[in-house]
Design a protein around this motif. Sequence first.
Motif, PDB file in Angstrom:
ATOM      1  N   UNK A 186      37.996  43.518  41.918  1.00  0.00           N
ATOM      2  CA  UNK A 186      38.826  44.183  40.913  1.00  0.00           C
ATOM      3  C   UNK A 186      38.173  45.511  40.572  1.00  0.00           C
ATOM      4  N   UNK A 187      38.859  46.604  40.912  1.00  0.00           N
ATOM      5  CA  UNK A 187      38.390  47.958  40.617  1.00  0.00           C
ATOM      6  C   UNK A 187      39.143  48.406  39.369  1.00  0.00           C
ATOM      7  N   UNK A 188      38.464  48.368  38.217  1.00  0.00           N
ATOM      8  CA  UNK A 188      39.151  48.537  36.934  1.00  0.00           C
ATOM      9  C   UNK A 188      39.597  49.970  36.664  1.00  0.00           C
ATOM     10  N   UNK A 189      38.937  50.942  37.272  1.00  0.00           N
ATOM     11  CA  UNK A 189      39.261  52.360  37.038  1.00  0.00           C
ATOM     12  C   UNK A 189      39.232  53.053  38.393  1.00  0.00           C
ATOM     13  N   UNK A 190      40.235  52.789  39.201  1.00  0.00           N
ATOM     14  CA  UNK A 190      40.165  53.053  40.636  1.00  0.00           C
ATOM     15  C   UNK A 190      40.345  54.510  41.025  1.00  0.00           C
ATOM     16  N   UNK A 207      42.188  44.537  44.112  1.00  0.00           N
ATOM     17  CA  UNK A 207      43.159  44.843  43.061  1.00  0.00           C
ATOM     18  C   UNK A 207      42.663  46.108  42.384  1.00  0.00           C
ATOM     19  N   UNK A 208      43.384  47.196  42.540  1.00  0.00           N
ATOM     20  CA  UNK A 208      42.973  48.510  42.055  1.00  0.00           C
ATOM     21  C   UNK A 208      43.830  48.911  40.867  1.00  0.00           C
ATOM     22  N   UNK A 209      43.177  49.254  39.759  1.00  0.00           N
ATOM     23  CA  UNK A 209      43.866  49.554  38.501  1.00  0.00           C
ATOM     24  C   UNK A 209      43.523  50.978  38.059  1.00  0.00           C
ATOM     25  N   UNK A 210      44.511  51.705  37.596  1.00  0.00           N
ATOM     26  CA  UNK A 210      44.242  52.995  36.955  1.00  0.00           C
ATOM     27  C   UNK A 210      45.397  53.354  36.029  1.00  0.00           C
ATOM     28  N   UNK A 241      44.168  43.008  33.500  1.00  0.00           N
ATOM     29  CA  UNK A 241      43.259  41.995  34.041  1.00  0.00           C
ATOM     30  C   UNK A 241      43.459  40.633  33.362  1.00  0.00           C
ATOM     31  N   UNK A 242      44.431  40.539  32.469  1.00  0.00           N
ATOM     32  CA  UNK A 242      44.622  39.292  31.719  1.00  0.00           C
ATOM     33  C   UNK A 242      44.916  38.098  32.620  1.00  0.00           C
ATOM     34  N   UNK A 268      35.112  38.451  31.753  1.00  0.00           N
ATOM     35  CA  UNK A 268      36.131  37.406  31.881  1.00  0.00           C
ATOM     36  C   UNK A 268      36.727  37.378  33.287  1.00  0.00           C
ATOM     37  N   UNK A 269      36.915  38.549  33.880  1.00  0.00           N
ATOM     38  CA  UNK A 269      37.529  38.640  35.199  1.00  0.00           C
ATOM     39  C   UNK A 269      36.613  38.099  36.299  1.00  0.00           C
TER      40      UNK A 269
END
Length: 345
Positions: A186-190, A207-210, A241-242, A268-269
């Motif tokens: 999990x890339x939280x700030x991709x 899973x890439x998040x921005x 990420x919930x 948590x993740x």
Amino acid sequence: MCGSKTTLGVKAPRSMGERIRRILAERGALDRKKRIRSDDYHIYIPVLESINPDALKGIAGAEIVQMEFEEDRRKVTVEEILGRKPSFETIGDIAVVEDEEPEVVADAIMAVHRGIRAVLAPVSDVEGEFRLRRYRYVAGEMRTLTVHREHGIRYMVDLERAYFSPRLGTERLRVAEQVRPGDTVVDMFAGVGPFSLLMAKRGARVIAIDKNPYAVKLLVENARMNRLDVEVREGDAAALTEDLADQADHVVMNLPHSASIFLPEAIRTAKSGGVVHYYTFAPEDDLYRDVRIIEEKARELGCEASLLYRGIVRSYAPRIYNVVIDFMVKKDVRQCTQITEPGSR
């Protein structure tokens, strides 16, 4: 001197070297097949043999000499032209110059690096919610969009609309080399995907998040361009990420200005035994102060954070460094607190 002979040249003080080199180039007199020489006080510029020495007499500060210049050894460097080491970095075919004389440096860069098509100078620090900088045009083409290549992957980058730093290339590879095929990342700030795509290339489920819509657009395009499979989510990392609790083998937190805010979600993740790669800025006299924050936050959640690695990624400002802290999350999933109120980015 092997591979050379005595030929016509111009001797000039180092402080005047770039100006005189440009004059010679404009007059068609510069011999680009020979190597410029220098010593502590002077620079020696090779001139084409077809040039009449009388044509060089009107150049202020230049002294006509006969000397040996090496051929086909290596390209002249920007440092040799300027007589000093300027501050600049290249992203794709764009050079970003942080120097008191950006125009002078730009001329030298474009003379040496044929692949550079634009030169920019920043007019702001990294700022705002999306960590962006503003630039001004210095030389070449007027654009901020480019394609950058790193570790065999191509990235479309727009310097004014999506954050990207080539200085993290070595660090990205260090983290990616820890990933095994089949791992969940999990890339939280991709951003545009430099961590995500490199890990996907190694066979991970990513899973890439921005939150930046334009960065997400480039990330999707970069995944397509490199034929890599990445699940892209646009929005706040805390909220997105919930549904990922206890799933990640690796969590990447490359948001050094405010990563600590998202520690509960990252912990948590991560699955028990998962690794969090946490980035922050810290002063020279207390580089790893956030270890205490990480350990405290893990305890609050009924988990344990075990330090695996810590290191300096790069210098950020005088006596301030960008550092990384890798830690393993150990938890009993029946006891580790679940996050119900996501933070905000």
